[in-house]
Design a protein around this motif. Structure first.
Motif, PDB file in Angstrom:
ATOM      1  N   SER A  86     -29.054  -9.332 -33.040  1.00 18.03           N
ATOM      2  CA  SER A  86     -28.384  -8.053 -33.268  1.00 18.03           C
ATOM      3  C   SER A  86     -28.132  -7.295 -31.969  1.00 18.03           C
ATOM      4  O   SER A  86     -27.359  -6.346 -31.937  1.00 18.03           O
ATOM      5  CB  SER A  86     -29.220  -7.188 -34.220  1.00 18.03           C
ATOM      6  OG  SER A  86     -30.354  -6.660 -33.560  1.00 18.03           O
ATOM      7  N   SER A  89     -24.626 -10.763 -28.248  1.00 16.83           N
ATOM      8  CA  SER A  89     -23.558 -11.506 -28.927  1.00 16.83           C
ATOM      9  C   SER A  89     -23.069 -12.674 -28.079  1.00 16.83           C
ATOM     10  O   SER A  89     -21.884 -12.981 -28.028  1.00 16.83           O
ATOM     11  CB  SER A  89     -22.382 -10.569 -29.236  1.00 16.83           C
ATOM     12  OG  SER A  89     -21.918  -9.937 -28.056  1.00 16.83           O
ATOM     13  N   ASN A 283     -18.602 -11.126 -36.309  1.00 18.04           N
ATOM     14  CA  ASN A 283     -19.424  -9.949 -36.035  1.00 18.04           C
ATOM     15  C   ASN A 283     -20.871 -10.404 -35.859  1.00 18.04           C
ATOM     16  O   ASN A 283     -21.700 -10.228 -36.750  1.00 18.04           O
ATOM     17  CB  ASN A 283     -19.319  -8.942 -37.182  1.00 18.04           C
ATOM     18  CG  ASN A 283     -19.933  -7.602 -36.845  1.00 18.04           C
ATOM     19  OD1 ASN A 283     -20.732  -7.485 -35.913  1.00 18.04           O
ATOM     20  ND2 ASN A 283     -19.567  -6.571 -37.589  1.00 18.04           N
ATOM     21  N   GLN A 285     -23.532  -9.501 -34.157  1.00 15.06           N
ATOM     22  CA  GLN A 285     -24.678  -8.598 -34.173  1.00 15.06           C
ATOM     23  C   GLN A 285     -25.037  -8.145 -35.581  1.00 15.06           C
ATOM     24  O   GLN A 285     -26.172  -7.782 -35.849  1.00 15.06           O
ATOM     25  CB  GLN A 285     -24.387  -7.390 -33.278  1.00 15.06           C
ATOM     26  CG  GLN A 285     -24.290  -7.779 -31.804  1.00 15.06           C
ATOM     27  CD  GLN A 285     -23.926  -6.620 -30.916  1.00 15.06           C
ATOM     28  OE1 GLN A 285     -23.067  -5.822 -31.257  1.00 15.06           O
ATOM     29  NE2 GLN A 285     -24.577  -6.509 -29.773  1.00 15.06           N
ATOM     30  N   ARG A 286     -24.082  -8.192 -36.491  1.00 14.78           N
ATOM     31  CA  ARG A 286     -24.362  -7.850 -37.881  1.00 14.78           C
ATOM     32  C   ARG A 286     -24.662  -9.091 -38.718  1.00 14.78           C
ATOM     33  O   ARG A 286     -25.602  -9.113 -39.520  1.00 14.78           O
ATOM     34  CB  ARG A 286     -23.158  -7.127 -38.488  1.00 14.78           C
ATOM     35  CG  ARG A 286     -23.355  -6.700 -39.947  1.00 14.78           C
ATOM     36  CD  ARG A 286     -22.026  -6.388 -40.617  1.00 14.78           C
ATOM     37  NE  ARG A 286     -21.210  -7.599 -40.781  1.00 14.78           N
ATOM     38  CZ  ARG A 286     -19.964  -7.592 -41.232  1.00 14.78           C
ATOM     39  NH1 ARG A 286     -19.368  -6.448 -41.516  1.00 14.78           N
ATOM     40  NH2 ARG A 286     -19.303  -8.730 -41.371  1.00 14.78           N
ATOM     41  N   ASP A 287     -23.868 -10.159 -38.517  1.00 10.70           N
ATOM     42  CA  ASP A 287     -23.907 -11.306 -39.429  1.00 10.70           C
ATOM     43  C   ASP A 287     -25.025 -12.295 -39.130  1.00 10.70           C
ATOM     44  O   ASP A 287     -25.572 -12.898 -40.060  1.00 10.70           O
ATOM     45  CB  ASP A 287     -22.567 -12.045 -39.390  1.00 10.70           C
ATOM     46  CG  ASP A 287     -21.440 -11.218 -40.007  1.00 10.70           C
ATOM     47  OD1 ASP A 287     -21.758 -10.229 -40.707  1.00 10.70           O
ATOM     48  OD2 ASP A 287     -20.271 -11.548 -39.789  1.00 10.70           O
ATOM     49  N   ARG A 290     -28.441 -11.450 -40.761  1.00  4.06           N
ATOM     50  CA  ARG A 290     -28.354 -11.663 -42.200  1.00  4.06           C
ATOM     51  C   ARG A 290     -28.380 -13.154 -42.541  1.00  4.06           C
ATOM     52  O   ARG A 290     -29.070 -13.580 -43.467  1.00  4.06           O
ATOM     53  CB  ARG A 290     -27.055 -11.035 -42.746  1.00  4.06           C
ATOM     54  CG  ARG A 290     -26.994  -9.524 -42.637  1.00  4.06           C
ATOM     55  CD  ARG A 290     -25.681  -9.017 -43.228  1.00  4.06           C
ATOM     56  NE  ARG A 290     -25.576  -7.574 -43.125  1.00  4.06           N
ATOM     57  CZ  ARG A 290     -24.544  -6.866 -43.596  1.00  4.06           C
ATOM     58  NH1 ARG A 290     -23.537  -7.486 -44.199  1.00  4.06           N
ATOM     59  NH2 ARG A 290     -24.507  -5.550 -43.462  1.00  4.06           N
ATOM     60  N   LYS A 442     -29.599  -3.355 -33.428  1.00  2.00           N
ATOM     61  CA  LYS A 442     -29.056  -2.910 -34.710  1.00  2.00           C
ATOM     62  C   LYS A 442     -29.948  -3.354 -35.863  1.00  2.00           C
ATOM     63  O   LYS A 442     -29.928  -2.767 -36.938  1.00  2.00           O
ATOM     64  CB  LYS A 442     -27.643  -3.460 -34.884  1.00  2.00           C
ATOM     65  CG  LYS A 442     -26.649  -2.910 -33.866  1.00  2.00           C
ATOM     66  CD  LYS A 442     -25.239  -3.434 -34.125  1.00  2.00           C
ATOM     67  CE  LYS A 442     -24.261  -2.858 -33.106  1.00  2.00           C
ATOM     68  NZ  LYS A 442     -22.878  -3.350 -33.334  1.00  2.00           N
ATOM     69  N   PHE A 443     -30.696  -4.425 -35.621  1.00  2.00           N
ATOM     70  CA  PHE A 443     -31.687  -4.894 -36.590  1.00  2.00           C
ATOM     71  C   PHE A 443     -33.018  -4.996 -35.859  1.00  2.00           C
ATOM     72  O   PHE A 443     -33.093  -5.587 -34.781  1.00  2.00           O
ATOM     73  CB  PHE A 443     -31.295  -6.264 -37.159  1.00  2.00           C
ATOM     74  CG  PHE A 443     -32.354  -6.872 -38.038  1.00  2.00           C
ATOM     75  CD1 PHE A 443     -32.353  -6.622 -39.399  1.00  2.00           C
ATOM     76  CD2 PHE A 443     -33.358  -7.678 -37.511  1.00  2.00           C
ATOM     77  CE1 PHE A 443     -33.333  -7.169 -40.220  1.00  2.00           C
ATOM     78  CE2 PHE A 443     -34.345  -8.222 -38.319  1.00  2.00           C
ATOM     79  CZ  PHE A 443     -34.329  -7.965 -39.672  1.00  2.00           C
TER      80      PHE A 443
END
Length: 561
Positions: A86, A89, A283, A285-287, A290, A442-443
């Motif tokens: 996160s 990248s 994406n 940093q988001r994906d 997860r 971010k996480f």
């Protein structure tokens, strides 16, 4: 040389700003679903068709709970990977994460270890793929020449075992010796080549070279197919479950269940490969965080369901075989399902090879961009937008040994580097927490203050360990346990002083304990590999490192005039 030059670090700000990936030209086409499927492809390989049987044989039906326990243990490490993903990248996985947290020499060590892990893992998987492939052909009455389906080292080793008069040799050893005896000769030497292993690596390397979009399409298809078939097998098997087979649930007690910890843990390794595709994610940093957690959750559910069905269909005492799923369906006269399982194994193994062939060249590419490897390794193909040279070299490095080497020889090389990488990534999170860098993520790994808990757990662990009457014998057989307890004590002291987060510490301890389960041959091979890597680093990377060149320009401003 000084200590600071060995632990020089890359800036998280420059990486998160895209500085390291600008101009890479790679296509960002992967969404969270694609990344999750890449993780599932890497985790659900041949292990699901073999590991479960051996673990259930020792632990009984309670091994289903062991998969949950091990999944939780894996989450400690996965959360640390997710936090780094996160924040950063850029491709490179644990190599890049270690570079920004612990420094260059540790990053090089991990990068070099990951090269070993990915390359050797694919050699093992390719050899296993060959065995399943030739077995499947036999089911269709197609005879593949034996001497073109076995490595020279495997057949020669078996031949020597027979010549030396070894007794009680397994059937597969006797068969390999017979293949060696009957193999054709060229200039007085036996011709023995594992051609299917080489062909599958070559074909998948070619696909990886053509582009990430093409690789994604094939991987998604294979993963959907194998998950569908696995679910079908679970549903069909459920009709043959006899609840009385689940009693006793843990016939050999907790020790019997925990005896399969190492084997079951290996069945989860692979989620880290997701982070090698950061620069091709839409994406990242988001994906990526997860996807790592999603794939672990999905794989855990599949493993638990299969373990329950398997131990419900037959008594756990019948599961000490190499192909338990096919075996139990043979027992209930469902030979067709057994054949489907062999086909599914080929699909599962193919997707695993594909994912690791994608990950390996991207680690080389990142190391090359940092100046630690030759510039050729970071070259991006102008048309296909893939690290072309690194991909070709990866194919050669995996393909040629898989044609000739003995599977057990390469298996011994696979595990040390993986656990070492996991430990340093978890350590990196502790370092970022201490420096206050984790606030940029971010996480974040959920913070649980381990100031007192880690020491309390240490006292409980020592009490349980000393409570064993044979603890001296255990230490003599596994001397690395002394290192494990020493590190745990050291972390207890450090946690009290710096208020370490509990979960990364548990990740370190879990992986370190599993390292104690490895044999001496693993460590000897790893140390030899590490020595070769350090020679390359000090001969090339230490001087050519971009961080070294930047600092040299700063310290010699006249060179800029």
């Amino acid at each position: 040389m000084n200590l600071n030059s060995f632990i020089r670090k890359k800036s998280i700000d420059s990486i998160s700003g895209g500085g390291d990936s600008i101009g890479s030209g790679m296509k960002r086409v992967l969404g969270v679903r694609d990344l999750t499927l890449f993780g599932i492809a890497a985790i659900v390989g041949a292990g699901i068709f073999s590991t479960i049987g051996r673990a259930a044989f020792h632990g009984g039906p309670a091994v289903s709970l062991l998969f949950v326990f091990v999944a939780i243990a894996c989450i400690f490490t996965a959360l640390c990977y997710a936090q780094f993903a996160s924040m950063i990248s850029v491709s490179g996985s644990a190599y890049t994460y270690t570079y920004v947290s612990l420094g260059e020499i540790f990053a090089w060590t991990i990068g070099w270890a990951l090269i070993l892990e990915y390359a050797v893992s694919n050699m093992v998987i390719a050899i296993s793929w060959s065995e399943y492939f030739t077995t499947l052909l036999q089911g269709f009455n197609i005879e593949w020449p034996d001497w073109l389906a076995i490595g020279y080292a495997t057949a020669y080793k078996a031949h020597n075992a027979v010549l030396h008069g070894d007794t009680d040799l397994p059937e597969h050893i006797l068969k390999a010796a017979q293949i060696y005896q009957n193999a054709p000769e060229l200039f007085g030497s036996k011709i023995l080549i594992n051609l299917p292993a080489g062909l599958v690596v070559t074909a998948l390397t070619f696909l990886v070279f053509l582009g990430i979009k093409e690789s994604k399409a094939l991987n998604n298809l294979l993963v959907y197919l194998k998950i569908g078939i696995i679910l079908a097998v679970i549903l069909i098997g459920a009709f043959f479950v006899k609840p009385e087979n689940w009693s006793p649930f843990a016939p050999n007690g907790i020790q019997g269940v925990l005896g399969g910890v190492a084997a079951v843990f290996f069945a989860f390794i692979g989620f880290d490969s997701i982070s090698t595709t950061a620069e091709e994610s839409k994406n990242p940093q988001r994906d990526m965080p997860r996807a790592m957690l999603y794939c672990l959750g999905i794989c855990t559910i599949l493993y638990v369901a299969i373990a329950l069905v398997l131990t419900g269909m037959v008594n756990y005492k019948n599961l000490g075989v190499d192909d338990p799923l096919a075996y139990v369906f043979h027992l209930v006269n469902m030979d067709f399902v057994a054949g489907v399982i062999s086909f599914t194994a080929i699909i599962a193994i193919t997707s695993a090879i594909l994912v690791f062939q994608i990950g390996q060249p991207r680690i080389w590419m990142t190391m090359s961009r940092d100046g630690l490897l030759w510039p050729k390794f970071s070259k991006i193909h102008p048309k296909y937008k893939t690290p072309s040279f690194s991909t070709i070299i990866t194919g050669v490095v995996v393909c040629i040994p898989s044609l000739f080497l003995d599977m057990q020889f390469v298996v011994d090389l696979t595990s040390v580097g993986t656990f070492f990488a996991f430990i340093l990534v978890c350590s990196g999170i502790l370092f970022l927490d201490h420096k206050g860098e984790s606030k940029k993520a971010k996480f974040k790994v959920p913070y649980i203050n381990g100031q007192y808990i880690i020491f309390i757990l240490f006292i409980v662990g020592v009490s349980l360990f000393i409570g064993k009457t044979d603890y001296t014998e255990v230490i003599l057989s596994k001397p690395l346990l002394i290192v494990f307890w020493a590190v745990w004590l050291g972390l207890s002291v450090a946690a009290f002083r710096y208020k370490f987060s509990l979960l990364p510490v548990l990740g370190i301890l879990t992986n370190l304990y599993l390292m104690t389960e490895l044999g001496w041959s693993n460590w000897v091979m790893f140390l030899i590999w590490l020595s070769i890597g350090l020679l390359i680093y000090f001969g090339y990377g230490y001087k050519k490192s971009k961080l070294a060149l930047q600092r040299e320009r700063i310290s010699n401003p006249k060179d800029l005039m």
